[in-house]
Write an enzyme that holds these catalytic residues in place. Structure first.
Site, PDB file in Angstrom:
ATOM      1  N   SER A  68       0.799  -1.221   0.000  1.00  0.00           N
ATOM      2  CA  SER A  68       0.000   0.000   0.000  1.00  0.00           C
ATOM      3  C   SER A  68       0.840   1.285   0.000  1.00  0.00           C
ATOM      4  CB  SER A  68      -0.931  -0.077   1.212  1.00  0.00           C
ATOM      5  OG  SER A  68      -1.805   0.975   1.281  1.00  0.00           O
ATOM      6  N   ASP A 284      -2.932   6.178  -3.166  1.00  0.00           N
ATOM      7  CA  ASP A 284      -1.771   5.572  -2.503  1.00  0.00           C
ATOM      8  C   ASP A 284      -1.213   4.459  -3.395  1.00  0.00           C
ATOM      9  OD1 ASP A 284      -3.662   3.626  -2.130  1.00  0.00           O
ATOM     10  OD2 ASP A 284      -3.032   3.126  -0.086  1.00  0.00           O
ATOM     11  N   ASP A 288      -6.175   2.269  -3.083  1.00  0.00           N
ATOM     12  CA  ASP A 288      -7.417   2.149  -2.316  1.00  0.00           C
ATOM     13  C   ASP A 288      -7.659   3.346  -1.400  1.00  0.00           C
ATOM     14  OD1 ASP A 288      -5.490   1.501  -0.463  1.00  0.00           O
ATOM     15  OD2 ASP A 288      -6.418  -0.378   0.192  1.00  0.00           O
ATOM     16  N   ALA A 379     -10.144   8.754   7.978  1.00  0.00           N
ATOM     17  CA  ALA A 379      -9.629  10.093   7.687  1.00  0.00           C
ATOM     18  C   ALA A 379      -8.536  10.024   6.623  1.00  0.00           C
ATOM     19  CB  ALA A 379      -9.088  10.722   8.970  1.00  0.00           C
ATOM     20  N   PRO A 504      -1.887   1.045  19.724  1.00  0.00           N
ATOM     21  CA  PRO A 504      -0.782   0.411  19.004  1.00  0.00           C
ATOM     22  C   PRO A 504      -1.153   0.290  17.536  1.00  0.00           C
ATOM     23  CG  PRO A 504      -2.066  -1.261  20.180  1.00  0.00           C
ATOM     24  CD  PRO A 504      -2.681   0.068  20.510  1.00  0.00           C
ATOM     25  N   SER A 505      -0.222   0.542  16.643  1.00  0.00           N
ATOM     26  CA  SER A 505      -0.466   0.375  15.208  1.00  0.00           C
ATOM     27  C   SER A 505      -0.642  -1.099  14.894  1.00  0.00           C
ATOM     28  CB  SER A 505       0.717   0.920  14.421  1.00  0.00           C
ATOM     29  OG  SER A 505       0.706   0.387  13.111  1.00  0.00           O
ATOM     30  N   ARG A 512       0.680   4.828  18.066  1.00  0.00           N
ATOM     31  CA  ARG A 512       0.274   6.104  17.461  1.00  0.00           C
ATOM     32  C   ARG A 512      -0.417   6.986  18.487  1.00  0.00           C
ATOM     33  NH1 ARG A 512       1.289   5.118  12.184  1.00  0.00           N
ATOM     34  NH2 ARG A 512       0.547   3.163  11.303  1.00  0.00           N
TER      35      ARG A 512
END
Ligand code: NG1
Ligand code: ZN
Length: 550
Positions: A68, A284, A288, A379, A504-505, A512
């Site tokens: 991605s 990106d 997507d 977002a 946590p990511s 984050r």
């Protein structure tokens, strides 16, 4: 009862040994890490996809090889379920287990255990369709994946180099082929035809949109956008930028949707391309995600992110439902995550039901399925609009009683064709935005003024163990490490319009921190102070503490 082809698996698995020092986790976006470390994972995913297909009676499973928006050296792989949706959550655990078996023998044991526990009938066929993005590590990883298919005897269809949403489209189209739920022809031509035909119908009679600049992130979106352009003809003028998919190091580099969202600025090489007032958007690396923006007369940059897209699109759909006379039967709702700008949530909540869920497309997608028409956007620009089966039936059966109702009804039917029903799709979303702007006679300026974003900041903190961070309430509150949430709360109280949360990511080894406040400087300060709390709490080395963590 046929048995596992142990010998074939053994021979091929030995050619794709797992690196002993690495642990792989199937996270919110599948497996994702340095491309050079993923060989064994791809081989094993080939077998896993085949088993998933057998479990589902030979229905076709999708495999997408992409990382991605991540840097070019990363790569990843994710599975797509038969309806074109993300892999069912319970199988994420199986994926992780198979990927981490330390040896060929342990891997075969893990596969046998899965066959037993998931009651997989090995006599069923296994069918998979797979694709990759433009990353240089792609071809080698695809060949590891194909070895996995070979080991299990999977009937595999190579969809070549294409976008994530096109692969999802193909999966759904293949599995609905010949049924009364047919999603479209199971080819790229079917996809482009479906999108361009519905777009042309939706903007018929409206002024042709102004030229839109598309930043293709030097990724696979460049190829798809170019193809789509040919199908769209003169219905919308598009200028494609950042379309270099062959030079090394260019993918997502100072361009693309993630760059725009995180830096909150124009990709540098678009500075000379864009004219004041002109709209542009960034895709990106797998097309997507979509971020829109424009420069005003003074050259000031204005970003129109996933939240702004949700606001624009949801309001338009509500309007069309009303005009069609279907207000009492069709309920439109919006799904967001905690990363949605507080101003967008306020704007939307004043108009329709809004739900907040945990990060990750699967959570948004499932929550959106609970509405008649569910609009979901992160977002960061990933999102789509889902029309429930019951709603699609209402739309086809409803008898409009006035010409105005008939027009709105047709618009809604065409929207079900234009909008990708499987996953966020930058190209489909771009056309959707242009349809709404054309109908409302909005430029970027009017669209942007639906509401004013609260200044916000997203910060990454590298910690010893991100799994020590546990959240609740759609990730808005930390429950672990103990006591940290209270400290964050104490800080947030001191900022006007302050909001901050920590999680946590799922795709990177970081925690984050998000913060927003009424003033820019305050949003920044809050984010860095919360990041400082996280850093200290999580045992970061004091000598390495970033100095901006006040
Ligand atoms: P993580 O790394 O779990 O924050 C990121 C995005 C998600 C989603 C996934 C999948 C943010 C803050 N997070 O997840 O929204 O898009 O990647 O790509 O944007
Ligand atoms: Zn993406």
């Amino acid at each position: 009862m046929p048995e596992l082809p142990v010998r074939a698996i053994q021979v091929l698995a030995d050619a794709h040994p797992k690196p002993s020092h690495l642990y792989f986790q199937y996270g919110t976006a599948g497996f994702r890490t340095l491309g050079s470390t993923l060989d064994s994972v791809l081989f094993r995913v080939g077998i896993l996809a085949g088993l998933r297909s057998k479990r589902l009676d030979g229905r076709t499973i999708g495999v997408m090889v992409t990382a991605s928006h991540n840097p070019e050296q990363d790569n990843g792989v994710k599975l797509v379920d038969p309806r074109g949706e993300m892999l069912e959550a319970s199988w994420e655990v199986h994926a992780t287990a198979l990927a981490n078996a330390p040896s060929t023998d342990a891997f075969i044991e893990a596969v046998s255990a899965l066959v037993q526990s998931a009651r997989i009938d090995l006599s069923k066929p296994a069918r998979v369709v797979y694709a990759r993005d433009t990353r240089p590590s792609g071809p080698a990883l695809i060949s590891a994946l194909e070895d996995g298919f070979k080991a299990l005897g999977v009937e595999a269809r190579d969809a070549g180099v294409t976008t994530t949403p096109i692969l999802h489209y193909l999966v759904k189209a293949i599995n609905t082929k010949g049924t009364n739920e047919s999603y479209g022809d199971d080819s790229e031509d079917g996809y482009y035809t479906k999108l361009s035909a519905s777009f042309k119908k939706l903007i018929a009679g409206k002024a042709t949109p102004d030229t839109v600049v598309i930043d293709c992130a030097n990724g696979v979106g460049a190829i798809a956008a170019k193809n789509l352009q040919a199908y769209l003809g003169t219905s919308i003028p598009l200028v494609l930028e950042n379309t270099d998919t062959t030079s090394r190091g260019k993918l997502n580099d100072s361009c693309g949707a993630d760059y725009v969202k995180t830096m909150q600025r124009l990709p540098p090489n678009l500075v000379d391309v864009m004219k004041p007032g002109q709209r542009a958007c960034s895709l990106d690396g797998d097309a997507d995600r979509l971020m829109y923006y424009y420069l005003d007369e003074r050259g000031q940059f204005h970003m129109l992110d996933g939240d702004k897209i949700a606001a624009l699109v949801a309001a338009f759909i509500v309007e069309q439902v009303k005009l069609a006379g279907l207000e009492s039967e069709i309920k439109v709702g919006v799904v967001q995550t905690a990363y949605a700008n507080g101003a967008s949530t306020k704007y939307l909540e004043e108009r329709l039901p809004v739900k907040c869920v945990s990060t990750g497309v699967k959570h948004l997608h499932h929550a959106a399925e609970h509405y008649s028409i569910g609009v979901y956007f992160e977002a960061n620009g990933h999102g789509t609009v889902l029309f429930s089966p019951a709603t699609q039936e209402i739309l086809t059966k409803h008898e409009p009683s006035t010409p105005a109702q008939s027009t709105a009804l047709n618009h809604l039917i065409n929207l079900t064709q234009l909008i990708n029903q499987t996953v966020g799709d930058a190209l489909s979303d771009m056309l959707l935005v242009e349809v709404v702007l054309a109908h409302k006679s909005y430029s970027g300026v009017e669209w942007n003024s639906l509401y004013a974003d609260l200044p916000n900041r997203l910060v990454k903190v590298v910690v010893g163990d991100r799994n020590a961070f546990k959240t609740e309430d759609a990730e808005r509150r930390l429950v672990n490490p103990p006591g940290l949430q209270e400290k964050i709360h104490e800080l947030v109280r001191r900022y006007e319009g302050g909001r901050s949360f920590v999680r946590p990511s799922g795709t990177e080894d970081v925690v984050r921190v998000y913060a927003e406040a009424v003033l820019r400087a305050q949003a920044d300060e809050l984010a860095f102070r919360v990041a400082g709390l996280v850093y200290d709490e999580a045992g970061g080395d004091p000598a390495k503490r970033p100095k901006e963590f006040i």
